[in-house]
Write a protein that holds these residues in place. Sequence first.
Motif, PDB file in Angstrom:
ATOM      1  N   ARG A  18       0.820  -1.211   0.000  1.00 47.67           N
ATOM      2  CA  ARG A  18       0.000   0.000   0.000  1.00 47.67           C
ATOM      3  C   ARG A  18       0.857   1.265   0.000  1.00 47.67           C
ATOM      4  O   ARG A  18       0.461   2.296  -0.546  1.00 47.67           O
ATOM      5  CB  ARG A  18      -0.918  -0.003   1.236  1.00 47.67           C
ATOM      6  N   SER A  20       3.793   1.432  -1.347  1.00 50.44           N
ATOM      7  CA  SER A  20       4.777   1.366  -2.439  1.00 50.44           C
ATOM      8  C   SER A  20       4.965   2.691  -3.168  1.00 50.44           C
ATOM      9  O   SER A  20       6.087   3.187  -3.256  1.00 50.44           O
ATOM     10  CB  SER A  20       4.373   0.267  -3.434  1.00 50.44           C
ATOM     11  N   LEU A  21       3.892   3.280  -3.677  1.00 52.47           N
ATOM     12  CA  LEU A  21       4.093   4.490  -4.476  1.00 52.47           C
ATOM     13  C   LEU A  21       3.968   5.770  -3.667  1.00 52.47           C
ATOM     14  O   LEU A  21       4.389   6.825  -4.116  1.00 52.47           O
ATOM     15  CB  LEU A  21       3.155   4.465  -5.679  1.00 52.47           C
ATOM     16  N   PHE A  22       3.445   5.650  -2.432  1.00 56.51           N
ATOM     17  CA  PHE A  22       3.464   6.825  -1.552  1.00 56.51           C
ATOM     18  C   PHE A  22       4.892   7.092  -1.093  1.00 56.51           C
ATOM     19  O   PHE A  22       5.214   8.169  -0.612  1.00 56.51           O
ATOM     20  CB  PHE A  22       2.608   6.605  -0.301  1.00 56.51           C
ATOM     21  N   VAL A  40      -8.286   3.586 -13.274  1.00 53.19           N
ATOM     22  CA  VAL A  40      -8.229   2.641 -12.152  1.00 53.19           C
ATOM     23  C   VAL A  40      -9.564   2.535 -11.418  1.00 53.19           C
ATOM     24  O   VAL A  40     -10.078   1.422 -11.234  1.00 53.19           O
ATOM     25  CB  VAL A  40      -7.087   2.993 -11.172  1.00 53.19           C
ATOM     26  N   LEU A  45     -13.534  -0.909  -9.725  1.00 48.93           N
ATOM     27  CA  LEU A  45     -14.845  -0.973  -9.078  1.00 48.93           C
ATOM     28  C   LEU A  45     -15.832  -1.756  -9.935  1.00 48.93           C
ATOM     29  O   LEU A  45     -16.635  -2.532  -9.413  1.00 48.93           O
ATOM     30  CB  LEU A  45     -15.362   0.438  -8.771  1.00 48.93           C
TER      31      LEU A  45
ATOM     32  N   TYR B  87      -4.030   1.327  -6.360  1.00 51.29           N
ATOM     33  CA  TYR B  87      -4.593   2.416  -5.556  1.00 51.29           C
ATOM     34  C   TYR B  87      -3.490   3.369  -5.122  1.00 51.29           C
ATOM     35  O   TYR B  87      -3.654   4.589  -5.147  1.00 51.29           O
ATOM     36  CB  TYR B  87      -5.302   1.876  -4.305  1.00 51.29           C
ATOM     37  N   SER B  88      -2.374   2.777  -4.714  1.00 50.89           N
ATOM     38  CA  SER B  88      -1.245   3.579  -4.269  1.00 50.89           C
ATOM     39  C   SER B  88      -0.790   4.503  -5.404  1.00 50.89           C
ATOM     40  O   SER B  88      -0.528   5.685  -5.192  1.00 50.89           O
ATOM     41  CB  SER B  88      -0.110   2.644  -3.829  1.00 50.89           C
ATOM     42  N   LEU B  91      -3.468   7.333  -6.215  1.00 51.23           N
ATOM     43  CA  LEU B  91      -3.585   8.423  -5.241  1.00 51.23           C
ATOM     44  C   LEU B  91      -2.265   9.171  -5.039  1.00 51.23           C
ATOM     45  O   LEU B  91      -2.244  10.238  -4.445  1.00 51.23           O
ATOM     46  CB  LEU B  91      -4.072   7.879  -3.890  1.00 51.23           C
ATOM     47  N   LEU B 110      -5.208   2.070   3.290  1.00 43.21           N
ATOM     48  CA  LEU B 110      -5.631   2.111   1.884  1.00 43.21           C
ATOM     49  C   LEU B 110      -6.304   0.815   1.437  1.00 43.21           C
ATOM     50  O   LEU B 110      -5.723  -0.016   0.765  1.00 43.21           O
ATOM     51  CB  LEU B 110      -4.424   2.417   0.991  1.00 43.21           C
ATOM     52  N   THR B 111      -7.575   0.655   1.818  1.00 47.29           N
ATOM     53  CA  THR B 111      -8.326  -0.537   1.403  1.00 47.29           C
ATOM     54  C   THR B 111      -9.155  -0.220   0.158  1.00 47.29           C
ATOM     55  O   THR B 111      -9.204   0.926  -0.285  1.00 47.29           O
ATOM     56  CB  THR B 111      -9.295  -0.957   2.518  1.00 47.29           C
ATOM     57  N   ASP B 112      -9.820  -1.233  -0.395  1.00 50.38           N
ATOM     58  CA  ASP B 112     -10.721  -1.018  -1.540  1.00 50.38           C
ATOM     59  C   ASP B 112     -11.716   0.100  -1.226  1.00 50.38           C
ATOM     60  O   ASP B 112     -11.948   0.998  -2.025  1.00 50.38           O
ATOM     61  CB  ASP B 112     -11.559  -2.284  -1.837  1.00 50.38           C
ATOM     62  N   PHE B 115     -10.232   3.600  -0.837  1.00 45.61           N
ATOM     63  CA  PHE B 115      -9.879   4.113  -2.155  1.00 45.61           C
ATOM     64  C   PHE B 115     -11.116   4.625  -2.891  1.00 45.61           C
ATOM     65  O   PHE B 115     -11.113   5.714  -3.460  1.00 45.61           O
ATOM     66  CB  PHE B 115      -9.182   3.035  -2.982  1.00 45.61           C
ATOM     67  N   ALA B 116     -12.175   3.811  -2.866  1.00 50.01           N
ATOM     68  CA  ALA B 116     -13.386   4.175  -3.600  1.00 50.01           C
ATOM     69  C   ALA B 116     -13.917   5.524  -3.140  1.00 50.01           C
ATOM     70  O   ALA B 116     -14.278   6.376  -3.946  1.00 50.01           O
ATOM     71  CB  ALA B 116     -14.458   3.092  -3.436  1.00 50.01           C
ATOM     72  N   GLN B 119     -10.965   8.614  -3.683  1.00 45.84           N
ATOM     73  CA  GLN B 119     -10.568   9.007  -5.035  1.00 45.84           C
ATOM     74  C   GLN B 119     -11.620   9.927  -5.654  1.00 45.84           C
ATOM     75  O   GLN B 119     -11.305  10.809  -6.429  1.00 45.84           O
ATOM     76  CB  GLN B 119     -10.301   7.780  -5.919  1.00 45.84           C
ATOM     77  N   ARG B 120     -12.860   9.709  -5.254  1.00 46.18           N
ATOM     78  CA  ARG B 120     -13.948  10.523  -5.772  1.00 46.18           C
ATOM     79  C   ARG B 120     -13.751  11.985  -5.357  1.00 46.18           C
ATOM     80  O   ARG B 120     -13.931  12.911  -6.128  1.00 46.18           O
ATOM     81  CB  ARG B 120     -15.253   9.964  -5.204  1.00 46.18           C
TER      82      ARG B 120
END
Lengths: 109, 240
Positions: A18, A20-22, A40, A45, B87-88, B91, B110-112, B115-116, B119-120
């Motif tokens: 999680r 990784s890119l932060f 994404v 979703l 997700y990472s 964001l 940072l879970t599903d 994120f949902a 991100q909105r």
Amino acid sequence: MSIWLLILGMALITFVIRYSLFAFPDLRFPALVRQGLHYVPTAVLTAIVVPGMLLPDGQHWHLALDNAYLLAGLACIAIAALTRHLLATIGGGLLVFFLLRGLFGQLPL
Amino acid sequence: MTVSRARSLLQGMRDSIPMIVGILPFGLIYGALASLAGLTLWQALGMSLLVYAGSAQFIAISLLGLGSGMAVILLTTFVVNLRHVLYSAALQPYVGGLSQRWRLPLAFGLTDETFAVVQRRYLSRGMADHAQWYHAGVAVALYLSWVGSSLVGALFGQQVPNLAGWGLDFAMLATFIGIVVPALRNQPQIAAALVAAAVALLCHAWPYKLGLMAAALSGIVIGVALERRESPAAVEEGGR
């Protein structure tokens, strides 16, 4: 096996993915990747929602008229397309869902 | 108009409510299964507190029940959680500007579902109005829901029959639909959704959420390909 060792290992792996890119705040993605990132949310979703409607238990197809997940999901899509309002979609969708489940006798009452 | 930090935090929590409805039954079931699998109360709770990844926790519990070794479970955790890289990355353009003090806890949460919801907000308003506090509100609300429901599940879950029978997980689907559908404003986005859906259905039997990963990547590739074909000139600007 030590359960606590397992838990710590899982925690570390999950966190590293999680983070990784932060971890690279100055990183600027190439244009191609930046474009890809715009897709994404839609892609992930949708990939969760559609199987959730058609295979509610995650394993078996449920293509039937008493599939409340499918029918209420379609109702959600219609509400979302018409209103573009998140709370209306959730509220309306849940209402339809539980009405259908009640109608189909699928509630554990 | 400025919005206070506390207000953004509370707004994040409020926007998390539908997700919480979907998370609570899962947490209860997780807690119940964990204690059935022989984990102590502290171990069942500790996994939710420290790992905080629903799907991976469920799979770990069932693998433990099958007598799998630690390496298998850790490898599975890695594969199941790989989607979080997306997700990472998605964001990072927003969160990247925050200090380490922010990035570490936000990454942890940072879970599903997180994120949902976030991100909105980032998409519509960027970093305006203390976006990180909004993000924190979502993360804290969902974390506490998961940990709290895991605890209750571990304590009492086995006494509540038919927890799964209510279908409260539909709240999550409804929320995701409400997020995705309004975003389908152009052909590439619609194509990304259709392809992701098709691949997800074709690959639903793949283990470890790999079907989800394949579906997401396919949707992303199609979206980008169509976007580039439609307007090759705009690509070079590449701006958000």
